[in-house]
Design a protein around this motif. Sequence first.
Motif, mmCIF file in Angstrom:
data_model
loop_
_atom_site.group_PDB
_atom_site.id
_atom_site.type_symbol
_atom_site.label_atom_id
_atom_site.label_comp_id
_atom_site.label_asym_id
_atom_site.label_seq_id
_atom_site.Cartn_x
_atom_site.Cartn_y
_atom_site.Cartn_z
ATOM 1 N N THR A 51 -12.654 0.577 -0.864
ATOM 2 C CA THR A 51 -11.829 1.689 -1.310
ATOM 3 C C THR A 51 -12.474 3.010 -0.900
ATOM 4 O O THR A 51 -13.686 3.167 -1.015
ATOM 5 C CB THR A 51 -11.696 1.660 -2.847
ATOM 6 O OG1 THR A 51 -11.091 0.432 -3.231
ATOM 7 C CG2 THR A 51 -10.846 2.817 -3.355
ATOM 8 N N VAL B 224 -12.070 7.038 -1.910
ATOM 9 C CA VAL B 224 -11.461 7.937 -2.888
ATOM 10 C C VAL B 224 -11.689 9.382 -2.443
ATOM 11 O O VAL B 224 -12.815 9.748 -2.075
ATOM 12 C CB VAL B 224 -12.078 7.720 -4.289
ATOM 13 C CG1 VAL B 224 -11.509 8.703 -5.301
ATOM 14 C CG2 VAL B 224 -11.850 6.282 -4.757
ATOM 15 N N CYS C 77 -3.485 -0.536 0.808
ATOM 16 C CA CYS C 77 -2.954 0.045 -0.423
ATOM 17 C C CYS C 77 -3.225 1.535 -0.375
ATOM 18 O O CYS C 77 -4.374 1.976 -0.471
ATOM 19 C CB CYS C 77 -3.615 -0.586 -1.643
ATOM 20 S SG CYS C 77 -3.083 -2.278 -1.933
ATOM 21 N N THR D 60 -2.518 5.224 -1.929
ATOM 22 C CA THR D 60 -2.047 6.010 -3.062
ATOM 23 C C THR D 60 -2.073 7.477 -2.653
ATOM 24 O O THR D 60 -3.107 7.990 -2.231
ATOM 25 C CB THR D 60 -2.931 5.766 -4.300
ATOM 26 O OG1 THR D 60 -2.901 4.378 -4.612
ATOM 27 C CG2 THR D 60 -2.428 6.554 -5.498
ATOM 28 N N LEU D 61 -0.908 8.126 -2.751
ATOM 29 C CA LEU D 61 -0.723 9.479 -2.220
ATOM 30 C C LEU D 61 -0.157 10.398 -3.285
ATOM 31 O O LEU D 61 0.731 9.996 -4.033
ATOM 32 C CB LEU D 61 0.299 9.451 -1.077
ATOM 33 C CG LEU D 61 -0.076 8.723 0.189
ATOM 34 C CD1 LEU D 61 1.142 8.627 1.093
ATOM 35 C CD2 LEU D 61 -1.198 9.463 0.881
ATOM 36 N N GLY E 205 -0.038 8.934 -6.592
ATOM 37 C CA GLY E 205 -1.157 9.184 -7.492
ATOM 38 C C GLY E 205 -2.242 9.922 -6.738
ATOM 39 O O GLY E 205 -2.021 10.340 -5.596
ATOM 40 N N PRO E 206 -3.412 10.076 -7.348
ATOM 41 C CA PRO E 206 -4.514 10.764 -6.665
ATOM 42 C C PRO E 206 -4.886 10.022 -5.388
ATOM 43 O O PRO E 206 -4.997 8.795 -5.398
ATOM 44 C CB PRO E 206 -5.651 10.716 -7.689
ATOM 45 C CG PRO E 206 -5.005 10.427 -9.006
ATOM 46 C CD PRO E 206 -3.772 9.634 -8.713
ATOM 47 N N SER F 3 -6.111 7.959 -2.599
ATOM 48 C CA SER F 3 -7.124 6.916 -2.476
ATOM 49 C C SER F 3 -6.567 5.789 -1.617
ATOM 50 O O SER F 3 -5.352 5.579 -1.536
ATOM 51 C CB SER F 3 -7.569 6.460 -3.866
ATOM 52 O OG SER F 3 -7.393 5.096 -4.066
ATOM 53 N N SER G 212 -7.261 1.713 -0.400
ATOM 54 C CA SER G 212 -7.965 0.425 -0.447
ATOM 55 C C SER G 212 -7.448 -0.437 0.689
ATOM 56 O O SER G 212 -6.246 -0.633 0.811
ATOM 57 C CB SER G 212 -7.715 -0.302 -1.776
ATOM 58 O OG SER G 212 -8.412 0.309 -2.822
ATOM 59 N N THR H 38 -1.142 -2.136 -6.156
ATOM 60 C CA THR H 38 -1.966 -1.119 -6.797
ATOM 61 C C THR H 38 -1.317 -0.675 -8.103
ATOM 62 O O THR H 38 -0.109 -0.477 -8.167
ATOM 63 C CB THR H 38 -2.105 0.113 -5.871
ATOM 64 O OG1 THR H 38 -2.706 -0.293 -4.650
ATOM 65 C CG2 THR H 38 -2.962 1.196 -6.509
ATOM 66 N N VAL I 190 -1.700 2.517 -10.768
ATOM 67 C CA VAL I 190 -2.304 3.840 -10.925
ATOM 68 C C VAL I 190 -2.069 4.332 -12.353
ATOM 69 O O VAL I 190 -0.944 4.253 -12.862
ATOM 70 C CB VAL I 190 -1.681 4.838 -9.919
ATOM 71 C CG1 VAL I 190 -2.249 6.246 -10.121
ATOM 72 C CG2 VAL I 190 -1.904 4.378 -8.487
ATOM 73 N N ASP J 237 -14.468 -4.026 -4.662
ATOM 74 C CA ASP J 237 -15.217 -2.780 -4.546
ATOM 75 C C ASP J 237 -15.096 -2.057 -5.885
ATOM 76 O O ASP J 237 -14.058 -2.139 -6.549
ATOM 77 C CB ASP J 237 -14.599 -1.931 -3.427
ATOM 78 C CG ASP J 237 -15.512 -0.815 -2.958
ATOM 79 O OD1 ASP J 237 -16.679 -0.781 -3.386
ATOM 80 O OD2 ASP J 237 -15.047 0.027 -2.174
ATOM 81 N N THR K 100 -15.623 1.785 -7.355
ATOM 82 C CA THR K 100 -15.927 3.168 -6.993
ATOM 83 C C THR K 100 -15.567 4.081 -8.140
ATOM 84 O O THR K 100 -14.857 3.688 -9.070
ATOM 85 C CB THR K 100 -15.126 3.612 -5.753
ATOM 86 O OG1 THR K 100 -13.744 3.362 -5.996
ATOM 87 C CG2 THR K 100 -15.543 2.849 -4.524
ATOM 88 N N PRO L 141 -10.340 8.728 -10.059
ATOM 89 C CA PRO L 141 -9.236 8.581 -11.016
ATOM 90 C C PRO L 141 -8.866 7.098 -11.165
ATOM 91 O O PRO L 141 -8.749 6.393 -10.168
ATOM 92 C CB PRO L 141 -8.099 9.371 -10.360
ATOM 93 C CG PRO L 141 -8.742 10.261 -9.353
ATOM 94 C CD PRO L 141 -9.981 9.562 -8.890
ATOM 95 N N SER M 243 -6.534 -1.819 -7.351
ATOM 96 C CA SER M 243 -5.843 -2.539 -6.286
ATOM 97 C C SER M 243 -6.359 -3.966 -6.264
ATOM 98 O O SER M 243 -7.569 -4.183 -6.184
ATOM 99 C CB SER M 243 -6.096 -1.891 -4.919
ATOM 100 O OG SER M 243 -5.384 -0.695 -4.794
ATOM 101 N N PHE N 252 8.525 7.124 -4.515
ATOM 102 C CA PHE N 252 8.628 8.427 -3.887
ATOM 103 C C PHE N 252 10.028 9.010 -3.964
ATOM 104 O O PHE N 252 10.355 9.944 -3.277
ATOM 105 C CB PHE N 252 8.136 8.372 -2.434
ATOM 106 C CG PHE N 252 6.662 8.240 -2.375
ATOM 107 C CD1 PHE N 252 5.848 9.301 -2.730
ATOM 108 C CD2 PHE N 252 6.074 7.051 -2.005
ATOM 109 C CE1 PHE N 252 4.481 9.188 -2.701
ATOM 110 C CE2 PHE N 252 4.706 6.931 -1.970
ATOM 111 C CZ PHE N 252 3.905 8.007 -2.311
#
Lengths: 321, 321
Positions: free
Chosen positions: A47, A49, A88, A90-91, A125-126, A128, A130, B47, B49, B121, B123, B126, B130, B319
């Motif tokens: 991942t 971030v 995966c 996340t935007l 989302g924030p 990140s 993966s 994922t 979130v 993983d 990390t 936020p 996933s 989205f």
Amino acid sequence: MVSEFDIIRRHFLAATPAREDVLLGVGDDCALLQVPADRLLAVSSDTLVAGRHFDPGVAPDALGHKALAVNLSDLAAMGAEPVWASLCLTLPEADEAWIAGFAQGFATLAHRHGVQLVGGDTTRGPLSISVTVHGLLEPGRVLRRDAARPGDLLYVTGHLGDAGLALLARQGLYVRDGSMAELQQRLDRPEPRVDEGRAAAGLAHAAIDLSDGLGSDLRHLCEASGVGALLYLESLPLSNAVRDYVEETGDWSVPLSSGDDYELLLSVPADRQSVFERAARDWLVPATWVGMVDHGRTVRAMYPDGRLEHEITGGYDHFRE
Amino acid sequence: MVSEFDIIRRHFLAATPAREDVLLGVGDDCALLQVPADRLLAVSSDTLVAGRHFDPGVAPDALGHKALAVNLSDLAAMGAEPVWASLCLTLPEADEAWIAGFAQGFATLAHRHGVQLVGGDTTRGPLSISVTVHGLLEPGRVLRRDAARPGDLLYVTGHLGDAGLALLARQGLYVRDGSMAELQQRLDRPEPRVDEGRAAAGLAHAAIDLSDGLGSDLRHLCEASGVGALLYLESLPLSNAVRDYVEETGDWSVPLSSGDDYELLLSVPADRQSVFERAARDWLVPATWVGMVDHGRTVRAMYPDGRLEHEITGGYDHFRE
């Protein structure tokens, strides 16, 4: 507002190679894949971030490249042939230009290594990312982390510390005469040593990729193998920029403890030294001898002046500050 | 401060079953896995979130359960036998009690389905999760999304809309006399229909799991298969709570368009109706006939009063607001 399905379709579906071993790719509940009967499956996930592993302002194509590269680097460290990836993503928003750039960076690297994107998820989302990658291996040609043996020779591919120095420069902690473009490239667009890992499988005993820094990753390899090691700092392969930095500051932490090198550390049995070095002559980057595996329980380092550091510590750990 | 390696070791390593087809699990650069020569590999990633897919205050063991459950649901929709999972866990802090709870929820479900955690993983960032799951399939027994045929009977497992109604209640948009505990459970701890999916493979033509809502997911199935469908709303399997809600409000969107059901929608050839229904009698949850696949290009719905909705739209898209 753009739909997540549209985003995936438009930018990712046709962007990576179409492999014959993919019976179903993106679009169903699962990808459906064919593993040859004589191969093992290697799987790894990583991942990234925003704000932690990369600057949120980094170019999206560099990020797309890096997100796949750090995962391919894990396959390289196993000696595996990369085949499939899941993403995966996340935007915070559906910014099409950003996504197009990200997809382009991801797909260009995927093409170079014959990797098909077979699935994943897009959520809001924030920022990140993966990625899970899949590779194939012959059962007898596996580079495990726990198979280093006392007497093995330690080699690293490429050069160490370029990414670390680039990060110092980007943070304003280091200023250098002349261009930093090449170093920045090493930080933003690491090249996974896939061909080198595959070539080393069957020759080296063990390997690990350098994501946390040579000292830390060598310690992981030694702990897993129940051995110790001695590094000769004089022998570390350094670019001119990193060599200048170390000479100016006396600070070895850049080549030794900064992460993001994504080179391979290989533990090669001494009686295969010549065949290994011969094979490595064909590689895009050099393989350099940097030390020995021994019966100890620590990783020691010898400075160029003969001083001995009895235990290298440090390296990057996300939950230790 | 706890190390990420310690966190993983302490709470996850021994928490899931040890499978014989895992040659290397967590701890190396990759997991090393053995796929039988007569099986296909099914892979899916999802994922979750915080704030988007779950309330950040949700119990950690429920979240651990759900993160794996939504992925196993994708394997179920393919008819696959779950075998391995990877977990990418991004956490704002290393809160050991939280992690222990999360791991317990994840591991309990993993045990029930024989799934070994083989990598991932950890990390800092936020809160987001996933998961990538792997399953095995016989080549002739695959539930694809694109294989529904006109004349097929549509079935769903379990009951629809419970999770949607629980969410309305949690948001304060619906108040009901009596306990909501069972509905909340359906939202927080969905049960992936793995056994049902495996039993249906070889009988049903096609399947999809209901994550976005029946209307939306049936549309996905129809689009992939190039067919249309008619739903008989009167036939939808509803819990008493959802039936009461629909009768009170006349609002069919809860069973039809709210997500998070994680039931299976199955497209069964008519000439296998009796053998399918006989097989389904052994299932933990009922399989209920809800409609037909036809030659149309839309999903239509017939209300209990005979009124026809000519095109169901809606469903969840991250989205599109």
